[in-house]
Design a protein around this motif. Structure first.
Motif, mmCIF file in Angstrom:
data_model
loop_
_atom_site.group_PDB
_atom_site.id
_atom_site.type_symbol
_atom_site.label_atom_id
_atom_site.label_comp_id
_atom_site.label_asym_id
_atom_site.label_seq_id
_atom_site.Cartn_x
_atom_site.Cartn_y
_atom_site.Cartn_z
ATOM 1 N N LYS A 196 107.174 26.647 26.643
ATOM 2 C CA LYS A 196 107.172 26.177 25.105
ATOM 3 C C LYS A 196 106.482 24.863 25.123
ATOM 4 C CE LYS A 196 110.112 27.811 22.055
ATOM 5 N NZ LYS A 196 110.007 28.143 20.959
ATOM 6 N N HIS A 197 106.270 24.135 26.414
ATOM 7 C CA HIS A 197 105.420 22.768 26.217
ATOM 8 C C HIS A 197 104.043 23.151 25.940
ATOM 9 C CE1 HIS A 197 103.712 18.881 27.286
ATOM 10 N NE2 HIS A 197 104.844 18.594 27.301
ATOM 11 N N GLU A 198 103.303 22.331 25.012
ATOM 12 C CA GLU A 198 101.948 22.500 24.719
ATOM 13 C C GLU A 198 100.933 22.459 25.723
ATOM 14 O OE1 GLU A 198 104.088 20.317 23.586
ATOM 15 O OE2 GLU A 198 103.603 19.855 21.248
ATOM 16 N N THR A 199 101.215 22.027 26.981
ATOM 17 C CA THR A 199 100.422 22.014 28.260
ATOM 18 C C THR A 199 100.490 23.346 28.666
ATOM 19 O OG1 THR A 199 102.075 21.315 29.715
ATOM 20 C CG2 THR A 199 100.650 19.522 28.734
ATOM 21 N N THR A 200 101.510 24.025 28.777
ATOM 22 C CA THR A 200 101.607 25.310 29.428
ATOM 23 C C THR A 200 100.822 26.216 28.496
ATOM 24 O OG1 THR A 200 103.833 24.607 30.080
ATOM 25 C CG2 THR A 200 103.334 27.030 30.352
ATOM 26 N N GLN A 201 101.223 26.323 27.224
ATOM 27 C CA GLN A 201 100.490 27.034 26.268
ATOM 28 C C GLN A 201 98.781 26.848 26.438
ATOM 29 O OE1 GLN A 201 102.138 27.234 22.169
ATOM 30 N NE2 GLN A 201 104.088 26.622 23.208
ATOM 31 N N LEU A 202 98.365 25.751 26.439
ATOM 32 C CA LEU A 202 96.917 25.665 26.665
ATOM 33 C C LEU A 202 96.530 26.320 27.879
ATOM 34 C CD1 LEU A 202 96.895 21.851 25.648
ATOM 35 C CD2 LEU A 202 95.733 23.597 24.240
ATOM 36 N N GLY A 255 98.451 19.334 19.652
ATOM 37 C CA GLY A 255 99.268 18.114 19.416
ATOM 38 C C GLY A 255 98.548 17.150 20.221
ATOM 39 N N GLU A 256 99.403 16.266 20.945
ATOM 40 C CA GLU A 256 98.762 15.341 21.597
ATOM 41 C C GLU A 256 98.359 15.640 23.150
ATOM 42 O OE1 GLU A 256 101.074 11.642 19.519
ATOM 43 O OE2 GLU A 256 102.253 12.772 21.297
ATOM 44 N N TRP A 257 98.102 16.931 23.330
ATOM 45 C CA TRP A 257 97.901 17.255 24.644
ATOM 46 C C TRP A 257 96.600 17.882 24.602
ATOM 47 C CZ3 TRP A 257 100.839 15.666 28.328
ATOM 48 C CH2 TRP A 257 102.246 14.976 27.912
ATOM 49 N N VAL A 258 95.765 17.916 25.896
ATOM 50 C CA VAL A 258 94.575 18.312 26.128
ATOM 51 C C VAL A 258 94.435 19.323 27.265
ATOM 52 C CG1 VAL A 258 92.215 17.436 26.553
ATOM 53 C CG2 VAL A 258 94.037 16.260 25.426
ATOM 54 N N ASN A 259 93.622 20.115 27.174
ATOM 55 C CA ASN A 259 93.206 21.262 28.211
ATOM 56 C C ASN A 259 91.620 20.801 28.478
ATOM 57 O OD1 ASN A 259 91.554 23.832 27.807
ATOM 58 N ND2 ASN A 259 92.347 23.642 30.016
ATOM 59 N N ILE A 260 91.443 20.672 29.920
ATOM 60 C CA ILE A 260 90.052 20.760 29.921
ATOM 61 C C ILE A 260 89.518 21.813 31.109
ATOM 62 C CG2 ILE A 260 88.105 19.542 31.264
ATOM 63 C CD1 ILE A 260 89.688 16.786 30.443
ATOM 64 N N THR A 261 88.674 22.535 30.776
ATOM 65 C CA THR A 261 88.284 23.543 31.558
ATOM 66 C C THR A 261 86.682 23.472 32.113
ATOM 67 O OG1 THR A 261 89.664 25.212 30.585
ATOM 68 C CG2 THR A 261 87.951 26.085 31.842
#
Length: 326
Positions: free
Chosen positions: A155-161, A316-322
């Motif tokens: 559910k958390h945005e970071t996991t979804q990213l 949201g307030e969360w970030v993914n960097i690849t």
């Protein structure tokens, strides 16, 4: 085991003073309930799958502590009452009254489950193990999960990213064709195993996972079994990849097509230098757990480790960097 729950009705201004007083009396495991929204800094330090919609802050706070049922707590409660009155010299403690109720361990461990229901990430259905699969969902791409006491419902945005990036870099999309059809994946901070399971179901040939918490090993293996994934497809280890050279050697050098890390920014930064050694040339590093004001710090750490940033995504307030090695 049954417990007596004692709740002090106080003010938000006094909650820290009351908590410190309880700690001085040897009472640990204090619980605070108020309507003050979490700051960005708090969210960065705490992985919370569900941020509730709070009513307006009314200045009231409830500070609760637990004592084992069946014992005489007269003396400690007397000390707490005296401590509350002493705090009135320094801060407005409000009513300062103490209410008592009974609870059980199972309440703490399972009550949150009423908030976790099936949902989709793109075409992947994430379903809690305790929820029945609907007839219309029986042909869906399914991941079943019970996080237990580990982080990772999805559910958390970071996991979804991270899952969206695994979708892209394992299965491919209109913008990217994977170089390796069945990649080997390293999951750093595996938690409940949700990212490892997603990687395997998307086509990874093998996953290796690490986590600091040995409870995560139990959660991961149980979730692997629930998802009908053979044990031989995964290897999971307890330890800190940042400075544990033995673990680094055990995990492997230059053998992973993808490393995924859904952890805090303050962990990713010191970990970045050890990631390239785990990756094959052209390997992909997918990371999240990064609150937005930490984005540049993490990006700079990844680039300083010799990797090239491919994309940055926000939810949201969360970030993914690849990033990519080489």
């Amino acid at each position: 085991m049954k417990w007596n729950r004692y709740t002090i009705k106080t003010t938000t201004a006094a909650e820290d003073f009351i908590s410190a007083m309880l700690d001085e009396l040897g009472i640990q495991g204090v619980e605070i309930e108020d309507n003050i929204p979490l700051s960005k800094e708090d969210q960065a330090d705490m992985f919370i799958d569900f941020l509730p919609e709070l009513p307006p802050d009314d200045g009231v706070s409830y500070v609760s502590f637990y004592l084992e049922d069946g014992e005489d707590h007269t003396e400690i409660l007397h000390q707490v009452e005296n401590g509350i009155e002493e705090q009135r010299q320094f801060v407005d403690v409000g009513e300062g009254c103490i209410a008592v109720s009974d609870t059980e361990d199972i309440d703490w461990m399972n009550n949150w489950k009423e908030y976790f229901h099936s949902f989709y990430i793109e075409d992947i259905l994430i379903k809690p193990t305790w929820e029945e699969l609907k007839d219309e969902d029986k042909d869906k791409f399914l991941i079943e999960i019970d996080p237990g006491i580990s982080f990772g419902t999805g559910k958390h945005e970071t996991t979804q990213l991270c899952i969206r990036q695994l979708l892209k870099y394992i299965r491919g999309d209109k913008d990217y064709t994977p170089a390796e059809k069945h990649p080997k994946v390293l999951d750093v901070g595996c938690g409940s195993g949700i990212l490892s399971i997603a990687a395997l179901k998307l086509g990874a040939s093998e996953v290796v996972g690490t986590d600091l918490d040995e409870n995560c090993m139990t959660s991961t293996w149980e979730n692997m079994e629930v998802n009908h994934l053979p044990k031989e497809l995964g290897k999971f280890y307890v330890g800190n990849l940042i400075d544990d050279e033995k673990l680094q050697e055990t995990v492997g050098t230059g053998c992973f097509d993808i490393v995924v890390a859904n952890i805090l920014a303050d962990v990713i930064i010191p970990m970045a230098p050890v990631i390239p050694a785990r990756l094959k040339e052209g390997g992909i590093f997918i990371t999240s757990g990064i609150i937005d004001f930490k984005e540049n710090e993490v990006k700079e750490a990844i680039e300083a480790a010799g990797m090239r940033v491919l994309e940055i995504n926000h939810q949201g307030e969360w970030v993914n960097i690849t990033a990519i090695k080489g």
